[in-house]
Enzyme design. Structure first.
Site, PDB file in Angstrom:
ATOM      1  CE  LYS A  24      -4.347   2.173  -0.310  1.00 29.13           C
ATOM      2  NZ  LYS A  24      -3.671   0.871  -0.278  1.00 29.13           N
ATOM      3  CB  SER A  62      -0.944   0.003   1.195  1.00 31.24           C
ATOM      4  OG  SER A  62      -1.979  -0.938   1.010  1.00 31.24           O
ATOM      5  CB  SER A  99      -4.033   1.591   4.043  1.00 33.50           C
ATOM      6  OG  SER A  99      -3.308   1.079   2.943  1.00 33.50           O
TER       7      SER A  99
END
Length: 712
Positions: free
Chosen positions: A360, A357, A543
């Site tokens: 991102k 993640s 997240s």
């Protein structure tokens, strides 16, 4: 030794010979107007006319002193060492004033007379007093290409075979203050009547070439013109010179060694020796004389070195033990001092790998460039192509909520679908063309995003586990079963779920179908999402995968690269380009980082976080959305930065990452010593949930070390 052959008697004879020789007028002579000498004053060559010539002295051509003048540092400035012959006499108790006067002033006298010769346009010829000068290593050059120093390059070899070399004065350059004079042997025996002790040189002059001008042969170039001395010529002169050298070296061994050392020093110090030998009878060109009087020697300034490059400090704080934790599996990391850009710690930092993640952050940075922080996604309702028909058009807002207006979903500030339905009904009734007609059908248009909605590399359990929905342009609450829970099971068809929620809000019994809105259809209602700046923060803090995929797809559409997963590589990398960082090796398979196919080197993240920490452009939005250790978001959970690792609470601002094949953490550390650090840590491969603790431990070690962090 007989009385008539003592050094004193030889000196007296020589002085008588020199003073008996008529001196032609020399207006340019050093020391003033010729003939202006009075008792107690020196003559043009620095002699004090304090004695009458010996009446019984043999009248021969004067044999002037020949000397080498060394740059400062060769020998002490001691007149007693000027002339070997006179040194010899001095060592026997004889008066050496003559050597002092001739040797100590020779350099100045020579150069000044050279000026006068040049001024008269006469050929400058130093056959009798030939000043052979070794070149200075540095210095300006005059118009004749000669170094503009206190001396000039006048090799003895330029003299012709007819030139007298026995009186040649060989001078080293006076490039450094405090020149001293050391004598060298003549190459040719002195003129008849002069003893061998009269030689005042230690090294032989080269065989001469060239023809002197009329009047040449003075002891120095200062206007004194003794009678012509015999000329050495051809090989005979050379043979005689060799013989004279051998005799001199045998007699003056110590002085020879001293002079040899001086010459070696001069050769090495100046870097070149102008010399030559001519055995034929060809004439040499005019010798080059000094343009100006010899100034007082001054020390050449030492070169000042440039500023030294600052050496990298020795760092002693090691995190080797923490980095070797087996829970980290395949460990990659990089730590950079954000203030200086210096890489403090690196383990595979330039190798692109899956980021989970943490990706991102890249999606958010691209969105800020392509969409801008104020961009909002719009969901609208337009009239359909049939009577009583309306079309619900998804504009890519996955935050649209089915919760009643006034009640928040997991996305604070999200638009509500009931408000959209109320607008649509009111506008339908207000339009004369549709007034009085009921709404009987709803078409669901989700064409803004292309198929498929599920990235092939994703594990399907992410949907049922509640971490990822199908990515469609029309859906509500990120397709969560529970709009108020971040982790909630998602459906197989988010579009239908959105349609059903809209139909319920209409309060009508309507048919639901899929399709597209007619071109140019009349808009009845619209609602908008929160701005991109808010969506980014909502995505980063916990997240949220759905928001990250929404942003990535909107970037691709706006960038014109397409509306599918396949369009993301070009769109995201292109959106990162304005930051000026090297994006080579970056692979973008999705916007959330869920795919194992994504690849970003830790080094890219550390560089991007330097810009984020500096709030460059709009990147401060990302900084404000990062979880903070022990305080906010995914770093405040009860399994993060606990125990000893709580030392870093409030000091680590970072994006977390977790997929089945890896755990990651990247962001900014405000270290204990006040140093801002950017870092990225990957624990990849066969990892389990305890990898998070190992990552927190090494990150806390970075915090404690600060700028003293060692790469060992």
């Amino acid at each position: 030794m007989e009385e008539s052959d003592t050094p004193q008697s030889r000196r007296d004879r020589r002085r008588a010979e020199e003073e008996a020789t008529p001196i032609p007028p020399a207006p340019e002579a050093v020391g003033g107007v010729p003939g202006d000498e009075t008792p107690g004053e020196t003559d043009a060559v620095g002699r004090v006319p304090d004695a009458e010539p010996d009446a019984g002295a043999e009248q021969t051509a004067a044999t002037p002193t020949r000397s080498w003048t060394l740059s400062g540092g060769g020998f002490p400035d001691d007149a007693d060492r000027i002339s070997t012959a006179r040194d010899d006499a001095a060592s026997k108790g004889a008066d050496s004033n003559g050597a002092d006067s001739n040797g100590a002033t020779g350099a100045d006298a020579d150069s000044n007379d050279a000026d006068s010769n040049r001024a008269d346009g006469a050929r400058s010829d130093f056959a009798d007093d030939a000043t052979t000068v070794l070149p200075t290593a540095v210095g300006a050059r005059d118009a004749a290409g000669v170094p503009d120093d206190t001396t000039r390059i006048i090799p003895e070899s330029s003299l012709s075979n007819d030139d007298t070399v026995e009186d040649a004065t060989t001078v080293l350059p006076t490039g450094v203050a405090g020149a001293s004079t050391v004598a060298f042997p003549a190459a040719v025996p002195p003129a008849s009547g002069a003893g061998s002790d009269d030689a005042t040189s230690l090294f032989p002059a080269a065989s001469a070439a060239g023809t002197p001008s009329a009047g040449a042969g003075s002891a120095t170039a200062t206007g004194t013109s003794p009678t012509s001395s015999p000329r050495a010529s051809g090989t005979g002169a050379i043979g005689t010179a060799v013989s004279g050298i051998g005799a001199f070296f045998a007699k003056h061994r110590t002085a020879s060694l001293i002079a040899a050392g001086a010459l070696a020093f001069a050769l090495l110090g100046t870097g070149a020796v102008v010399a030559g030998a001519a055995t034929g009878g060809s004439e040499a060109g005019p010798l080059v004389a000094a343009d100006t009087p010899t100034p007082t020697p001054t020390a050449d300034p030492r070169p000042v070195p440039g500023a030294a490059t600052a050496a990298s400090r020795l760092r002693t704080c090691s995190v080797g033990e923490q980095a070797a934790d087996p829970r980290l599996a395949n460990f990659q990391a990089q730590v950079v001092n954000a203030a200086t850009g210096e890489v403090l710690f690196d383990r595979g930092g330039t190798t692109p790998s899956r980021t989970a993640s943490v990706l991102k952050v890249l999606t958010s940075a691209a969105a800020l460039n392509v969409l801008g922080p104020e961009y909002r996604a719009t969901t609208s309702v337009v009239k359909g192509s049939s009577p009583g028909q309306i079309v619900l058009v998804g504009g890519g807002d996955l935050t649209l909520s089915r919760t009643p207006t006034g009640q928040e979903s997991v996305y604070a500030g999200a638009p509500h679908i009931d408000a959209l339905a109320d607008q649509a009904v009111a506008a339908w009734k207000a339009d004369p063309a549709s007034a009085g007609q009921p709404i009987t059908s709803v078409v669901l248009d989700s064409s803004y995003f292309g198929e498929p909605g599920w990235e092939p590399s994703w594990n399907r359990k992410e949907l049922t586990d509640g971490y990822m929905p199908e990515i469609t342009a029309l859906q509500v609450d990120g397709d969560r079963a529970n709009p108020s829970s971040n982790t909630s099971e998602r459906s197989d068809d988010p579009i239908v779920r959105a349609g059903e929620a809209f139909a319920d809000a209409l309060g009508e019994n309507v048919d639901i179908s899929r399709g597209t809105a007619p071109a140019g259809a009349t808009q009845l209602a619209a609602v908008q999402s929160q701005p991109v700046s808010t969506l980014i923060q909502q995505s980063l803090i916990v997240s949220d995968n759905a928001l990250a995929e929404m942003l990535a797809r909107l970037v691709a559409v706006k960038a014109g690269t397409g509306n599918t997963f396949g369009a993301l590589q070009e769109a995201i990398v292109g959106g990162l380009a304005p930051y000026g960082l090297d994006t080579s090796g970056i692979v973008i398979a999705d916007g959330s980082g869920l795919s194992d196919n994504n690849a970003v080197p830790p080094s890219y993240l550390t560089q991007l976080f330097i810009k984020i920490n500096a709030r460059e452009g709009n990147l401060g939005v990302i900084l404000d959305g990062l979880p903070v250790a022990g305080q906010t978001g995914s770093l405040s959970y009860d399994d993060r930065f606990t125990g000893d690792n709580s030392d870093a609470d409030g000091a680590v601002f970072a994006k977390t990452g977790w997929i089945d094949t890896g755990y990651t953490l990247a962001g900014i550390i405000n270290a204990e010593d006040g140093t801002p650090l950017t870092f990225a840590v990957y624990a990849l491969g066969d990892v389990s949930d305890n990898a998070k603790e190992a990552i927190d431990t090494v990150t806390t070690a970075f915090f404690r070390c600060g700028d003293n962090l060692s790469n060992n």
